[in-house]
Design an enzyme around this catalytic site. Sequence first.
Site, PDB file in Angstrom:
ATOM      1  N   ARG A  15       0.845  -1.192   0.000  1.00 45.12           N
ATOM      2  CA  ARG A  15       0.000   0.000   0.000  1.00 45.12           C
ATOM      3  C   ARG A  15       0.880   1.242   0.000  1.00 45.12           C
ATOM      4  NH1 ARG A  15      -4.236   2.239   4.669  1.00 45.12           N
ATOM      5  NH2 ARG A  15      -4.962   4.028   3.417  1.00 45.12           N
ATOM      6  N   HIS A  16       0.464   2.247  -0.752  1.00 45.18           N
ATOM      7  CA  HIS A  16       1.224   3.494  -0.793  1.00 45.18           C
ATOM      8  C   HIS A  16       1.263   4.146   0.597  1.00 45.18           C
ATOM      9  CE1 HIS A  16      -2.305   6.117  -0.432  1.00 45.18           C
ATOM     10  NE2 HIS A  16      -2.902   5.363  -1.339  1.00 45.18           N
ATOM     11  N   ARG A  72       0.736   8.605  -6.098  1.00 46.49           N
ATOM     12  CA  ARG A  72       1.075   8.136  -4.751  1.00 46.49           C
ATOM     13  C   ARG A  72       1.572   6.688  -4.788  1.00 46.49           C
ATOM     14  NH1 ARG A  72      -4.320   8.799  -5.592  1.00 46.49           N
ATOM     15  NH2 ARG A  72      -5.819   7.205  -4.915  1.00 46.49           N
ATOM     16  N   GLU A 103      -7.096   2.467  -7.580  1.00 45.94           N
ATOM     17  CA  GLU A 103      -8.053   2.481  -6.479  1.00 45.94           C
ATOM     18  C   GLU A 103      -9.478   2.457  -7.017  1.00 45.94           C
ATOM     19  OE1 GLU A 103      -9.034   1.512  -3.809  1.00 45.94           O
ATOM     20  OE2 GLU A 103      -8.138   2.811  -2.277  1.00 45.94           O
ATOM     21  N   ASP A 105     -12.955   3.444  -8.098  1.00 48.73           N
ATOM     22  CA  ASP A 105     -13.458   4.727  -8.572  1.00 48.73           C
ATOM     23  C   ASP A 105     -14.672   5.104  -7.721  1.00 48.73           C
ATOM     24  OD1 ASP A 105     -14.503   6.924  -9.854  1.00 48.73           O
ATOM     25  OD2 ASP A 105     -14.594   6.012 -11.841  1.00 48.73           O
ATOM     26  N   TYR A 106     -14.482   6.102  -6.851  1.00 49.25           N
ATOM     27  CA  TYR A 106     -15.547   6.470  -5.916  1.00 49.25           C
ATOM     28  C   TYR A 106     -16.605   7.384  -6.531  1.00 49.25           C
ATOM     29  CZ  TYR A 106     -12.422   4.580  -2.346  1.00 49.25           C
ATOM     30  OH  TYR A 106     -11.621   3.746  -1.601  1.00 49.25           O
ATOM     31  N   ARG A 185      -7.509  -4.587  -0.492  1.00 49.35           N
ATOM     32  CA  ARG A 185      -8.399  -5.442   0.286  1.00 49.35           C
ATOM     33  C   ARG A 185      -9.349  -6.205  -0.640  1.00 49.35           C
ATOM     34  NH1 ARG A 185     -11.419  -1.898   3.976  1.00 49.35           N
ATOM     35  NH2 ARG A 185     -10.535  -0.105   2.911  1.00 49.35           N
ATOM     36  N   HIS A 216       0.121 -25.875  -0.997  1.00 47.00           N
ATOM     37  CA  HIS A 216       0.510 -27.133  -1.625  1.00 47.00           C
ATOM     38  C   HIS A 216       1.120 -26.956  -3.016  1.00 47.00           C
ATOM     39  CE1 HIS A 216      -3.113 -28.013   1.005  1.00 47.00           C
ATOM     40  NE2 HIS A 216      -2.099 -28.569   1.657  1.00 47.00           N
TER      41      HIS A 216
END
Length: 234
Positions: A15-16, A72, A103, A105-106, A185, A216
């Site tokens: 993670r940045h 970032r 990331e 797209d919010y 995540r 395995h």
Amino acid sequence: MSDQNSTTPRVFIARHGETEWTINGRCTGKSDIPLTANGVGQVRGTGQLLVGDRKLIDPSKIAHVFCSPRQRAQSTLDLLLGDSQKDKLVKEGKITTTEDIAEWDYGDYEGVTPHDIRALRKEKGLDTDKTWDIWTDGCEGGESAEQVRERLDRLIQSIYNIQKPHMNGGAAADVLIVAHGHILRAFTKRWLKYPMEFPFTMMMEPGAIGVMSYAHHNISEPAILIGMGFPQNS
């Protein structure tokens, strides 16, 4: 630090470092927010401890790097590897910048905190019988969970293609991913073959490293490496 006898390829997720929006909890998708001075220090500290010859992330054992296009993440990659190691991987064609690991797209929620998103949605008459959950509801004007799943699955298939020939030794085939807290995540869920809505709570600090691998020595059994030993270097 790395176990030189290990033959199962690994996927390192990075993670940045911290940004100003990380500090105040604002959703940061496409906005190109730079690292803070503290964020730079976080990544440098991680790199000094974990990246290098015979360390956890040994650049000589990296088969490929996938990095988000956001500055970032790009800055974090530079700080983790250093100029000489990054230049070497670039010349070998082993670094790919891709929106597949950008990331989430919010959309309309860009720059807004989750608390305020929930309030805004309530004002619109949404979520009258439940609380907003990005994993099921997605983002207005942005990505749905299904759209995120599709691009992550595409990336994961690319990683399988790189690592499958090396499940029982041979050339080193570790993969490094440098991206963002939320998408990493989501990546972890899909790596473990969980649906996006699966209630699997995770945390990842700025500048942190996570490790994925396979059980395995089997490409069909992707796993999260929840702990590992650090043999003494000779």
